[in-house]
Scaffold this motif. Structure first.
Motif, PDB file in Angstrom:
ATOM      1  N   THR A   4       3.867   6.460  -0.828  1.00 30.52           N
ATOM      2  CA  THR A   4       5.046   5.598  -0.868  1.00 30.52           C
ATOM      3  C   THR A   4       5.676   5.534   0.515  1.00 30.52           C
ATOM      4  O   THR A   4       5.837   6.553   1.173  1.00 30.52           O
ATOM      5  N   SER A  36       7.316   0.433  -0.786  1.00 31.60           N
ATOM      6  CA  SER A  36       5.929   0.022  -0.967  1.00 31.60           C
ATOM      7  C   SER A  36       5.072   1.202  -1.374  1.00 31.60           C
ATOM      8  O   SER A  36       5.199   2.301  -0.826  1.00 31.60           O
ATOM      9  N   LYS A  70       2.000  -4.305  -4.505  1.00 34.54           N
ATOM     10  CA  LYS A  70       2.999  -5.153  -3.840  1.00 34.54           C
ATOM     11  C   LYS A  70       4.292  -4.365  -3.659  1.00 34.54           C
ATOM     12  O   LYS A  70       4.660  -3.540  -4.490  1.00 34.54           O
ATOM     13  N   ALA A  71       4.983  -4.689  -2.591  1.00 32.51           N
ATOM     14  CA  ALA A  71       6.236  -3.999  -2.322  1.00 32.51           C
ATOM     15  C   ALA A  71       7.323  -4.440  -3.291  1.00 32.51           C
ATOM     16  O   ALA A  71       7.308  -5.562  -3.795  1.00 32.51           O
ATOM     17  N   LYS A 112      11.587 -11.633   0.452  1.00 29.73           N
ATOM     18  CA  LYS A 112      10.230 -11.096   0.532  1.00 29.73           C
ATOM     19  C   LYS A 112       9.313 -11.979   1.345  1.00 29.73           C
ATOM     20  O   LYS A 112       8.309 -11.500   1.899  1.00 29.73           O
ATOM     21  N   ASN A 122       3.072  -4.769   4.029  1.00 30.54           N
ATOM     22  CA  ASN A 122       1.717  -4.460   3.614  1.00 30.54           C
ATOM     23  C   ASN A 122       1.495  -2.963   3.692  1.00 30.54           C
ATOM     24  O   ASN A 122       1.833  -2.335   4.676  1.00 30.54           O
ATOM     25  N   HIS A 123       0.955  -2.395   2.626  1.00 27.16           N
ATOM     26  CA  HIS A 123       0.695  -0.952   2.593  1.00 27.16           C
ATOM     27  C   HIS A 123      -0.750  -0.770   2.152  1.00 27.16           C
ATOM     28  O   HIS A 123      -1.024  -0.349   1.033  1.00 27.16           O
ATOM     29  N   SER A 172       1.686   1.418   6.875  1.00 25.69           N
ATOM     30  CA  SER A 172       2.417   0.307   6.284  1.00 25.69           C
ATOM     31  C   SER A 172       2.925  -0.562   7.418  1.00 25.69           C
ATOM     32  O   SER A 172       3.286  -0.048   8.482  1.00 25.69           O
TER      33      SER A 172
END
Lengths: 113, 115
Positions: free
Chosen positions: B32, B50, B55-56, B64, B70-71, B77
């Motif tokens: 996380t 995230s 998806k976050a 958004k 992006n993770h 991230s």
């Protein structure tokens, strides 16, 4: 809604004097409580945290904090302040240790020689 | 404690351009990651959470489509500020946790200035 209040925006203390920074929270359950310190332009460093157990917790750099459920407070203390303690201090509340945090407004500490 | 890095530490860009900020956990796997924004003399405000491969989750009021997160891996991230404007100028801080119940570690922050 959960919230964290730090009543003092700016505090000035003399070097060697004692320090107490106040933090009050509004939360529906037993919170996870944190104190962080931030130097200018830097990220946050964890000073101490409370999850359960002994309500007086010891942290790094000589700091301690006491959880008082009846007052919904988690005040940070240090018996003798050093000039290097000048920084911004944030109190935070979370659901758990790894969950999202809600931060107070911060207290800026200045230290007089 | 664990180490989280951010890159770049500061960036200046022109209005209308996009900027990508990276957050890396150097010595642990971050399931996380959190992105915060801090305006001068103000507190940290959580923008989004995230989880790796998902998806976050954005906080209320955070666009958004403007702040793309992006993770894709357990150590990285990214936050992309798209079509940046001067009001997006701020200090962006990430934090990382190896999971629920584990401590959150903060990066050093990225100062974004949009001209």
């Amino acid at each position: 809604a959960q919230s964290v209040t730090q009543p003092d925006i700016h505090i000035t203390v003399s070097e060697g004097a004692s320090l107490e920074l106040r933090c009050n929270y509004s939360y529906g359950a037993t919170p996870y409580l944190f104190w962080y310190v931030q130097s200018p332009g830097q990220g946050l460093q964890l000073l101490l945290k409370y999850f359960s157990g002994d309500t007086l917790v010891q942290g790094i750099k000589g700091f301690e904090a006491e959880f008082k459920r009846s007052q919904s407070s988690f005040n940070l203390r240090k018996p003798s302040v050093h000039w290097s303690d000048a920084a911004e201090y944030f109190c935070a509340v979370g659901y758990n240790q790894g969950g999202k945090l809600i931060f107070g407004q911060g207290t800026e500490l200045s230290v007089k020689p | 404690g664990a180490v989280v890095s951010q890159h770049p530490s500061w960036v200046i860009c022109k209005s209308g351009t996009s900027v990508k900020i990276e957050c890396r956990s150097l010595d642990f796997q971050a399931t996380t990651m959190f992105w915060y924004r801090q305006f001068p003399k103000q507190s940290l405000m959580l923008m989004a959470t995230s989880n790796e491969g998902s998806k976050a989750t954005y906080e209320q009021g955070v666009e958004k489509d403007k702040f793309l997160i992006n993770h894709a891996s357990l150590t990285l991230s990214t936050l992309t500020v798209t079509s940046a404007h001067p009001e997006d100028s701020s200090f962006y801080i990430c934090s990382a946790s190896s999971g629920s119940g584990n401590e959150q570690f903060f990066g050093p922050g990225t100062r974004l200035t949009v001209l």
